[in-house]
Design an enzyme around this catalytic site. Structure first.
Site, PDB file in Angstrom:
ATOM      1  N   SER A  67       0.792  -1.232   0.000  1.00 22.53           N
ATOM      2  CA  SER A  67       0.000   0.000   0.000  1.00 22.53           C
ATOM      3  C   SER A  67       0.827   1.286   0.000  1.00 22.53           C
ATOM      4  O   SER A  67       0.295   2.352  -0.296  1.00 22.53           O
ATOM      5  CB  SER A  67      -0.960   0.025   1.185  1.00 22.53           C
ATOM      6  OG  SER A  67      -0.258   0.200   2.391  1.00 22.53           O
ATOM      7  N   LYS A 118       0.710   4.238   6.733  1.00 20.91           N
ATOM      8  CA  LYS A 118       0.023   5.151   5.811  1.00 20.91           C
ATOM      9  C   LYS A 118       0.602   6.553   5.937  1.00 20.91           C
ATOM     10  O   LYS A 118       1.319   6.871   6.867  1.00 20.91           O
ATOM     11  CB  LYS A 118      -1.482   5.215   6.123  1.00 20.91           C
ATOM     12  CG  LYS A 118      -2.192   3.877   6.113  1.00 20.91           C
ATOM     13  CD  LYS A 118      -2.240   3.250   4.754  1.00 20.91           C
ATOM     14  CE  LYS A 118      -2.873   1.871   4.824  1.00 20.91           C
ATOM     15  NZ  LYS A 118      -2.666   1.091   3.647  1.00 20.91           N
TER      16      LYS A 118
END
Length: 180
Positions: A46, A88
């Site tokens: 990700s 993230k």
């Protein structure tokens, strides 16, 4: 006999000192790892191309006790929002309005430049424009087409932020600080 007794006492004292010293060292190391800096491993895609699976990072766990996360910080999330630990990038802070239009991210009405993004950015299941509330963060992975982030999970509670990824230690050719 007296000499033998002294030798035994001296040996026992030496062993006790070593055990105490090693015990203190282990406790200090564990406290350091739990509250100051820790090593983390990237497990998914990700955050590509910024971070890839298998890379090892140093996580700063204490600086967010002194200041709040900032736009662009790469954070490690461990909370009820996901069963997995996530890595993230912070896109929205409390009070920010995050919007996604035509594959671009807008923050408070202005398009943000994100050189690190891979793939097309789509809104996901969160209704945009989205206003980040107090005690929350809006986070996204850099690999926008393959990231489970605030677009699907919703905002992340500030209390779910474990720390900030600050340094890459593996692989050696990529050794160094993490930058935007």
């Amino acid at each position: 006999m007296q000499t033998e007794k002294r030798t035994t006492k001296s040996w026992m004292k030496e062993v006790r000192e070593w055990v105490v010293s090693l015990g203190i060292a282990v406790v200090v190391a564990l406290l350091f790892q739990n509250y100051v800096y820790a090593q983390s491993e990237v497990h998914n895609v990700s955050m590509q191309n910024t971070l890839v699976a298998g890379q090892r990072l140093i996580e700063d766990k204490w600086s967010y006790r002194l200041h709040e996360p900032r736009h662009g910080d790469i954070v490690i999330i461990s909370g009820p929002e996901s069963d997995l630990r996530l890595i993230k990038r912070v896109v929205g802070l409390p009070g920010d309005v995050v919007d996604i239009q035509n594959g671009e991210v807008y923050l408070n009405g202005e398009k943000i430049e994100e050189q690190y993004v891979k793939g097309q950015t789509v809104a996901g299941s969160v209704s945009v424009p989205f206003t980040v509330k107090e005690g929350q963060l809006f986070v996204m992975g850099d690999n926008r087409e393959h990231s489970m982030d605030s677009r699907e999970l919703g905002p992340i509670a500030r209390s779910s932020i474990e720390g900030k990824a600050v340094f890459r230690i593996w692989p050696l050719p990529k050794f160094g600080t993490l930058s935007e």
